[in-house]
Design a protein around this motif. Structure first.
Motif, PDB file in Angstrom:
ATOM      1  N   THR A   1       0.758  -1.040  -0.120  1.00  0.00           N
ATOM      2  CA  THR A   1      -0.063   0.110   0.075  1.00  0.00           C
ATOM      3  C   THR A   1       0.878   1.226   0.138  1.00  0.00           C
ATOM      4  O   THR A   1       0.452   2.295  -0.457  1.00  0.00           O
ATOM      5  CB  THR A   1      -0.785  -0.148   1.347  1.00  0.00           C
ATOM      6  OG1 THR A   1      -0.342  -0.018   2.316  1.00  0.00           O
ATOM      7  CG2 THR A   1      -1.801  -1.372   1.141  1.00  0.00           C
TER       8      THR A   1
ATOM      9  N   ASP B   1      -8.944  -3.080  -0.357  1.00  0.00           N
ATOM     10  CA  ASP B   1      -8.513  -3.292  -1.687  1.00  0.00           C
ATOM     11  C   ASP B   1      -9.841  -4.064  -2.304  1.00  0.00           C
ATOM     12  O   ASP B   1      -9.839  -5.483  -2.299  1.00  0.00           O
ATOM     13  CB  ASP B   1      -7.169  -4.145  -1.945  1.00  0.00           C
ATOM     14  CG  ASP B   1      -7.128  -4.344  -3.480  1.00  0.00           C
ATOM     15  OD1 ASP B   1      -7.859  -3.978  -4.216  1.00  0.00           O
ATOM     16  OD2 ASP B   1      -6.040  -5.218  -3.684  1.00  0.00           O
TER      17      ASP B   1
ATOM     18  N   SER C   1     -15.419   5.167  -1.836  1.00  0.00           N
ATOM     19  CA  SER C   1     -13.908   4.817  -1.989  1.00  0.00           C
ATOM     20  C   SER C   1     -13.346   6.135  -1.572  1.00  0.00           C
ATOM     21  O   SER C   1     -13.953   7.248  -1.651  1.00  0.00           O
ATOM     22  CB  SER C   1     -13.466   4.347  -3.205  1.00  0.00           C
ATOM     23  OG  SER C   1     -13.510   5.260  -4.372  1.00  0.00           O
TER      24      SER C   1
ATOM     25  N   ASN D   1     -10.587   8.348   1.351  1.00  0.00           N
ATOM     26  CA  ASN D   1      -9.591   8.373   2.415  1.00  0.00           C
ATOM     27  C   ASN D   1     -10.761   8.772   3.498  1.00  0.00           C
ATOM     28  O   ASN D   1     -11.682   9.561   3.263  1.00  0.00           O
ATOM     29  CB  ASN D   1      -8.583   9.414   2.771  1.00  0.00           C
ATOM     30  CG  ASN D   1      -7.521   8.934   1.467  1.00  0.00           C
ATOM     31  OD1 ASN D   1      -7.625   8.553   0.527  1.00  0.00           O
ATOM     32  ND2 ASN D   1      -6.381   9.116   2.051  1.00  0.00           N
TER      33      ASN D   1
ATOM     34  N   VAL E   1      -8.108   3.844   4.022  1.00  0.00           N
ATOM     35  CA  VAL E   1      -8.253   3.965   2.543  1.00  0.00           C
ATOM     36  C   VAL E   1      -8.983   2.900   1.874  1.00  0.00           C
ATOM     37  O   VAL E   1      -8.492   1.826   2.114  1.00  0.00           O
ATOM     38  CB  VAL E   1      -6.749   4.120   2.043  1.00  0.00           C
ATOM     39  CG1 VAL E   1      -6.667   4.466   0.432  1.00  0.00           C
ATOM     40  CG2 VAL E   1      -5.995   5.228   2.745  1.00  0.00           C
TER      41      VAL E   1
ATOM     42  N   THR F   1      -9.743   1.416  -1.964  1.00  0.00           N
ATOM     43  CA  THR F   1      -9.169   1.745  -3.284  1.00  0.00           C
ATOM     44  C   THR F   1      -9.600   0.115  -4.052  1.00  0.00           C
ATOM     45  O   THR F   1      -9.660  -0.717  -3.407  1.00  0.00           O
ATOM     46  CB  THR F   1      -7.861   1.966  -3.202  1.00  0.00           C
ATOM     47  OG1 THR F   1      -7.401   2.275  -4.547  1.00  0.00           O
ATOM     48  CG2 THR F   1      -6.939   1.032  -2.545  1.00  0.00           C
ATOM     49  N   SER F   2      -9.588   0.578  -5.391  1.00  0.00           N
ATOM     50  CA  SER F   2      -9.593  -0.584  -6.048  1.00  0.00           C
ATOM     51  C   SER F   2      -8.218  -0.772  -7.001  1.00  0.00           C
ATOM     52  O   SER F   2      -8.207  -1.516  -7.907  1.00  0.00           O
ATOM     53  CB  SER F   2     -10.907  -0.591  -7.028  1.00  0.00           C
ATOM     54  OG  SER F   2     -10.859   0.385  -7.839  1.00  0.00           O
TER      55      SER F   2
END
Length: 240
Positions: free
Chosen positions: A82, A92, A122, A124, A232, A234-235
């Motif tokens: 990350t 993720d 998605s 922060n 966080v 995220t993708s």
């Protein structure tokens, strides 16, 4: 204190029809104490011990048949992909992993299950608060579809800011053994990390829910992550 809005899904009695979910329309938690993460020995035990039956808070959490889950989704220490600072939680969504970043380039990784709500946010945020064995409050639209859930409707106590109702905590509760609530810029994202009795949904995307972990994993996660920790979602991670 204002009422918190929480996402939800439902649990059915039979495993084949059970759904994982977050909560919605739940009552606020009063007089909370900020909990610090407890240091935990880095070395993990064998899966048979990590996923053994456990009595937690008076609830008998059954053992998980870990040999029926892809090995990559079992709890393990890995090289951190990350780049985030230690203490950060990273979800993720493309690979169905959750990381807790540690020092020296390492991270604790857990497999997660995702639902529709799991892909809706998605960015922060902050883990604003955490809860042991939370109650579950189905959303109004779910109650409309399934009238038998009306008994779990959140009800405000007249003349107060307190709430009653909801499904009691337990091993069949859709939120499982722990729930972590995610905020962004001081506002509820309606995004949750929570336990689930549905071990077979780990590594998969099913119809409902936010981000679910095996109950034994969410118990472990809860003790590693302090309230106010950054998160966080995220993708975009590349995992080898």
């Amino acid at each position: 204190m204002t009422r918190r809005s929480l996402l939800a899904s439902a649990t059915a009695a039979a495993a084949a029809t059970a759904l994982a979910g977050c909560t919605t329309n739940g009552p606020p938690q009063r007089n909370r104490v900020i909990e610090e993460a407890r240091p935990i020995e880095q070395k993990l035990g064998a899966p048979v011990s990590m996923y053994a039956a456990v009595n937690d808070g008076g609830h008998a959490v059954p053992a998980v048949p870990f040999d029926r889950i892809e090995q990559r989704y079992l709890r393990q220490v890995v090289s951190d992909p990350t780049g985030e600072r230690p203490g950060t939680v990273v979800v993720d969504t493309s690979n169905h992993f959750l990381y807790v970043v540690q020092r020296f380039g390492r991270a604790m990784r857990y497999g997660v299950g995702l639902g529709r709500q799991g892909f809706e946010w998605s960015g922060n945020g902050v883990i604003e608060w955490k809860q042991h064995w939370p109650r579950w409050f189905p959303p109004e639209e779910m109650i409309e579809r399934r009238p038998e859930l009306d008994k779990y409707r959140a009800r405000q106590v007249p003349g107060t800011n307190e709430w009653e109702g909801g499904m009691p905590a337990g091993v069949t509760n859709p939120l499982g053994a722990r729930a972590l609530y995610i905020y962004q810029d001081g506002k509820d994202t309606l995004y949750r990390l929570h336990g689930s009795p549905e071990w077979w949904s780990i590594g998969k995307s099913v119809s409902s829910g936010c981000v679910r972990l095996i109950n034994q994993d969410v118990i472990d996660l809860y003790d590693r992550v302090a309230e106010k920790s950054p998160i966080v979602v995220t993708s975009g991670l590349r995992v080898t």
